[in-house]
Scaffold this active site. Structure first.
Site, PDB file in Angstrom:
ATOM      1  N   ALA A   1       4.182 -16.470 -15.790  1.00 29.86           N
ATOM      2  CA  ALA A   1       3.750 -15.790 -17.009  1.00 29.86           C
ATOM      3  C   ALA A   1       3.320 -14.346 -16.738  1.00 29.86           C
ATOM      4  CB  ALA A   1       2.612 -16.570 -17.663  1.00 29.86           C
TER       5      ALA A   1
ATOM      6  N   VAL B   1       1.714 -23.291 -19.574  1.00 25.70           N
ATOM      7  CA  VAL B   1       2.546 -22.194 -19.089  1.00 25.70           C
ATOM      8  C   VAL B   1       2.139 -21.858 -17.663  1.00 25.70           C
ATOM      9  CG1 VAL B   1       3.154 -19.774 -19.477  1.00 25.70           C
ATOM     10  CG2 VAL B   1       2.720 -21.269 -21.428  1.00 25.70           C
ATOM     11  N   CYS B   2       3.097 -21.755 -16.772  1.00 26.25           N
ATOM     12  CA  CYS B   2       2.800 -21.427 -15.371  1.00 26.25           C
ATOM     13  C   CYS B   2       2.259 -20.003 -15.261  1.00 26.25           C
ATOM     14  CB  CYS B   2       4.048 -21.565 -14.513  1.00 26.25           C
ATOM     15  SG  CYS B   2       3.820 -20.881 -12.857  1.00 26.25           S
ATOM     16  N   ILE B   3       1.089 -19.860 -14.671  1.00 23.97           N
ATOM     17  CA  ILE B   3       0.446 -18.543 -14.610  1.00 23.97           C
ATOM     18  C   ILE B   3       1.248 -17.540 -13.781  1.00 23.97           C
ATOM     19  CG2 ILE B   3      -1.084 -19.193 -12.668  1.00 23.97           C
ATOM     20  CD1 ILE B   3      -3.203 -17.341 -14.065  1.00 23.97           C
TER      21      ILE B   3
END
Lengths: 130, 120
Positions: free
Chosen positions: A82, A77-79
């Protein structure tokens, strides 16, 4: 063949993550390898561990976790995407002094560079847009 | 990591959703990771290129300025769909940077020459 997958559409409001799941299932069944699934844009919401699916509906999240566990696929998941949407791990909850963590532990929080890495490491990179 | 010919297809308008900004952020990262990046703006994505944007009015980043930053990340292969421009009455000198206009046939050739296409 090694596949990489990007999911951009929201898990409930769009078909993207369900379509990507069917594609991933078919690719693995045909003997291909799935390197990484990268969730970006509203697609990151699939990693929300605080969702409840009605009993008479399939849980795309549970199905993704089962598939990833069975085949050793990384759910990334892209921080940046997110954090803006309230998806935080325990580490971010502490860092930003938030009231709770929301990220399902089956997903890992990574930087956007991991998307480019997945592009570089895959023979085919398939995007499921919103 | 291999270096790949990587095309981003930008089809979403600059405002109204977070889509354009997040797509451009991923393109800048691809530039940092030294991929051979091309960008094709088409459909409502061509609005991202139009000059005179003022994102601050909407309390958001100005997408045109992010687009203008692409060459600083060594992303210089920037294309735009000529049909999409014409349909919206946008001229080439309305754009924030010199994007190369392509007809549909040239876009097909561009896409066919890539190893990866990210369809945003």
């Amino acid at each position: 063949m090694i596949f990489g997958i990007a999911v951009h559409g929201a898990p409930y409001g769009s078909e993207a993550s369900a379509s990507a799941l069917r594609f991933a299932t078919a690719a693995l069944a045909a003997g291909h390898t799935l390197h990484r699934v990268f969730f970006y844009h509203d697609g990151v919401n699939l990693a929300n561990g605080l969702t409840v699916t009605p009993r008479d509906e399939p849980s795309t999240q549970a199905d993704w976790i089962a598939l990833a566990g069975a085949h050793g696929v990384e759910l990334a998941v892209c921080i940046a995407a997110a954090l803006k949407r309230g998806l935080v791990s325990d580490a971010e909850r502490e860092r930003y002094d938030l009231q709770a963590a929301s990220l399902h532990p089956a997903f890992s929080i990574v930087g956007l560079g991991q998307m480019i890495d997945a592009v570089g490491c895959s023979d085919r990179f398939v995007t499921f847009a919103s | 990591m291999d270096t790949k010919r990587l095309l981003f297809l930008l089809r979403q308008p600059p405002y109204g959703t977070s889509h354009a900004l997040e797509a451009l952020e991923s393109i800048l990262v691809a530039g940092v990771f030294e991929q051979r990046v091309s960008v094709l703006f088409r459909d409502d994505g061509v609005w991202q290129l139009v000059g005179g944007q003022a994102g601050e009015v909407l309390g958001t980043r100005t997408i045109g300025k992010v687009v203008q930053a692409l060459p600083q990340y060594e992303i210089e292969d920037i294309y735009v769909c000529a049909t999409s421009l014409a349909a919206r009455g946008i001229a080439l000198n309305d754009l924030v940077l010199p994007a190369q206009p392509l007809d549909v046939g040239a876009q097909q050739a561009l896409i066919a020459g890539q190893q990866v296409v990210v369809n945003d």
